[in-house]
Design a protein around this motif. Structure first.
Motif, PDB file in Angstrom:
ATOM      1  N   VAL A  93       0.856  -1.176   0.000  1.00 26.93           N
ATOM      2  CA  VAL A  93       0.000   0.000   0.000  1.00 26.93           C
ATOM      3  C   VAL A  93       0.898   1.234   0.000  1.00 26.93           C
ATOM      4  N   SER A  94       0.562   2.223  -0.792  1.00 22.30           N
ATOM      5  CA  SER A  94       1.427   3.386  -1.000  1.00 22.30           C
ATOM      6  C   SER A  94       1.640   4.245   0.234  1.00 22.30           C
ATOM      7  N   SER A  95       0.868   4.055   1.266  1.00 20.80           N
ATOM      8  CA  SER A  95       1.018   4.887   2.458  1.00 20.80           C
ATOM      9  C   SER A  95       2.280   4.561   3.254  1.00 20.80           C
ATOM     10  N   GLY A  96       3.106   3.669   2.723  1.00 21.98           N
ATOM     11  CA  GLY A  96       4.349   3.333   3.403  1.00 21.98           C
ATOM     12  C   GLY A  96       4.188   2.240   4.442  1.00 21.98           C
ATOM     13  N   GLY A  97       2.992   1.728   4.572  1.00 21.20           N
ATOM     14  CA  GLY A  97       2.749   0.666   5.536  1.00 21.20           C
ATOM     15  C   GLY A  97       3.262  -0.677   5.041  1.00 21.20           C
ATOM     16  N   LYS A  98       3.013  -1.691   5.830  1.00 21.42           N
ATOM     17  CA  LYS A  98       3.444  -3.033   5.471  1.00 21.42           C
ATOM     18  C   LYS A  98       2.321  -3.848   4.843  1.00 21.42           C
ATOM     19  N   GLU A  99       1.166  -3.211   4.616  1.00 15.12           N
ATOM     20  CA  GLU A  99       0.046  -3.923   4.031  1.00 15.12           C
ATOM     21  C   GLU A  99       0.364  -4.287   2.581  1.00 15.12           C
ATOM     22  N   ARG A 100       0.214  -5.560   2.264  1.00 17.02           N
ATOM     23  CA  ARG A 100       0.588  -6.060   0.942  1.00 17.02           C
ATOM     24  C   ARG A 100      -0.564  -5.974  -0.044  1.00 17.02           C
ATOM     25  N   LEU A 101      -0.206  -5.707  -1.263  1.00 16.88           N
ATOM     26  CA  LEU A 101      -1.111  -5.791  -2.401  1.00 16.88           C
ATOM     27  C   LEU A 101      -0.703  -7.024  -3.205  1.00 16.88           C
ATOM     28  N   PRO A 102      -1.506  -7.445  -4.180  1.00 17.20           N
ATOM     29  CA  PRO A 102      -1.080  -8.579  -5.009  1.00 17.20           C
ATOM     30  C   PRO A 102       0.261  -8.288  -5.688  1.00 17.20           C
ATOM     31  N   ASN A 103       1.068  -9.327  -5.824  1.00 16.06           N
ATOM     32  CA  ASN A 103       2.363  -9.199  -6.494  1.00 16.06           C
ATOM     33  C   ASN A 103       2.178  -8.900  -7.976  1.00 16.06           C
ATOM     34  N   THR A 104       3.219  -8.349  -8.570  1.00 15.67           N
ATOM     35  CA  THR A 104       3.295  -8.188 -10.013  1.00 15.67           C
ATOM     36  C   THR A 104       4.215  -9.285 -10.536  1.00 15.67           C
ATOM     37  N   TYR A 105       3.757  -9.989 -11.556  1.00 16.19           N
ATOM     38  CA  TYR A 105       4.513 -11.090 -12.151  1.00 16.19           C
ATOM     39  C   TYR A 105       4.867 -10.728 -13.587  1.00 16.19           C
ATOM     40  N   THR A 106       6.064 -11.114 -14.007  1.00 18.01           N
ATOM     41  CA  THR A 106       6.494 -10.928 -15.389  1.00 18.01           C
ATOM     42  C   THR A 106       7.068 -12.239 -15.891  1.00 18.01           C
ATOM     43  N   LEU A 107       6.530 -12.726 -17.010  1.00 18.66           N
ATOM     44  CA  LEU A 107       7.117 -13.898 -17.652  1.00 18.66           C
ATOM     45  C   LEU A 107       8.332 -13.404 -18.425  1.00 18.66           C
ATOM     46  N   LEU A 108       9.487 -13.933 -18.069  1.00 14.62           N
ATOM     47  CA  LEU A 108      10.748 -13.435 -18.612  1.00 14.62           C
ATOM     48  C   LEU A 108      11.169 -14.167 -19.879  1.00 14.62           C
ATOM     49  N   GLN A 109      11.848 -13.435 -20.731  1.00 13.11           N
ATOM     50  CA  GLN A 109      12.383 -14.011 -21.959  1.00 13.11           C
ATOM     51  C   GLN A 109      13.578 -14.882 -21.612  1.00 13.11           C
ATOM     52  N   LEU A 110      13.649 -16.020 -22.242  1.00 17.35           N
ATOM     53  CA  LEU A 110      14.773 -16.916 -22.018  1.00 17.35           C
ATOM     54  C   LEU A 110      15.994 -16.421 -22.771  1.00 17.35           C
ATOM     55  N   PRO A 111      17.188 -16.708 -22.249  1.00 21.49           N
ATOM     56  CA  PRO A 111      18.399 -16.353 -22.996  1.00 21.49           C
ATOM     57  C   PRO A 111      18.372 -17.009 -24.369  1.00 21.49           C
ATOM     58  N   SER A 112      18.897 -16.341 -25.364  1.00 23.14           N
ATOM     59  CA  SER A 112      18.851 -16.870 -26.734  1.00 23.14           C
ATOM     60  C   SER A 112      19.553 -18.215 -26.850  1.00 23.14           C
ATOM     61  N   SER A 113      20.499 -18.506 -25.974  1.00 22.33           N
ATOM     62  CA  SER A 113      21.205 -19.783 -26.051  1.00 22.33           C
ATOM     63  C   SER A 113      20.303 -20.967 -25.731  1.00 22.33           C
ATOM     64  N   THR A 114      19.186 -20.741 -25.041  1.00 24.05           N
ATOM     65  CA  THR A 114      18.297 -21.849 -24.696  1.00 24.05           C
ATOM     66  C   THR A 114      17.128 -21.990 -25.659  1.00 24.05           C
ATOM     67  N   LEU A 115      16.983 -21.050 -26.594  1.00 22.90           N
ATOM     68  CA  LEU A 115      15.818 -21.082 -27.463  1.00 22.90           C
ATOM     69  C   LEU A 115      15.837 -22.223 -28.467  1.00 22.90           C
ATOM     70  N   CYS A 116      16.988 -22.664 -28.873  1.00 22.59           N
ATOM     71  CA  CYS A 116      17.091 -23.734 -29.870  1.00 22.59           C
ATOM     72  C   CYS A 116      17.951 -24.866 -29.342  1.00 22.59           C
ATOM     73  N   ASP A 117      17.702 -25.279 -28.113  1.00 23.02           N
ATOM     74  CA  ASP A 117      18.565 -26.272 -27.503  1.00 23.02           C
ATOM     75  C   ASP A 117      18.185 -27.709 -27.843  1.00 23.02           C
ATOM     76  N   THR A 118      17.152 -27.916 -28.637  1.00 24.89           N
ATOM     77  CA  THR A 118      16.761 -29.251 -29.056  1.00 24.89           C
ATOM     78  C   THR A 118      16.819 -29.323 -30.564  1.00 24.89           C
ATOM     79  N   PRO A 119      17.509 -30.310 -31.122  1.00 25.85           N
ATOM     80  CA  PRO A 119      17.546 -30.438 -32.581  1.00 25.85           C
ATOM     81  C   PRO A 119      16.144 -30.579 -33.160  1.00 25.85           C
ATOM     82  N   PRO A 120      15.901 -30.092 -34.386  1.00 30.07           N
ATOM     83  CA  PRO A 120      14.555 -30.118 -34.966  1.00 30.07           C
ATOM     84  C   PRO A 120      13.901 -31.496 -34.961  1.00 30.07           C
TER      85      PRO A 120
END
Length: 124
Positions: A93-120
């Motif tokens: 909560v923006s008032s500086g308290g410790k009251e929690r709001l729902p978390n923000t989640y971000t699905l992260l991009q994988l490093p390019s080295s893992t994008l093609c790690d399995t042969p076709p």
């Protein structure tokens, strides 16, 4: 008999195969692969619903969509974050308290080295 599904059937949830392989690798040693996959699929579905890779939801929504207990979700999210598959930002909560709001989640991009790690020939 129903017709085969197509990408035009309706809403789809996009999952990167390298992310699924990474989750299997990270969670395999502890025998928690099903939990890791369930939470990641839930996050992907929520991301699709929000039409954004970044979204704010209560943990109860992740729990409902994944079928994983709240206590287990916390540990799974920490591991997904350590594997750099998901970013989690705690919100208060923006008032500086410790009251929690729902978390923000971000699905992260994988490093390019893992994008093609399995042969076709082996890709699914």
């Amino acid at each position: 008999m129903n017709a085969p599904r197509t990408t035009k059937d309706g809403a789809w949830c996009w999952l990167a195969k390298p992310a699924l392989r990474e989750i299997r690798k990270v969670f395999d040693q502890s025998g928690d692969v099903a939990y890791g996959l369930a939470v990641y699929v839930a996050l992907s579905e929520i991301s699709s619903n929000h039409r954004s890779e970044t979204f704010q939801v209560p943990c109860s929504e992740i729990q409902q969509r994944s079928g994983v207990s709240r206590r287990k979700i916390d540990g799974v999210l920490r591991r997904l974050e350590s594997a750099k598959l998901v970013g989690v930002t705690a919100n208060f909560v923006s008032s500086g308290g410790k009251e929690r709001l729902p978390n923000t989640y971000t699905l992260l991009q994988l490093p390019s080295s893992t994008l093609c790690d399995t042969p076709p020939a082996q890709q699914e």
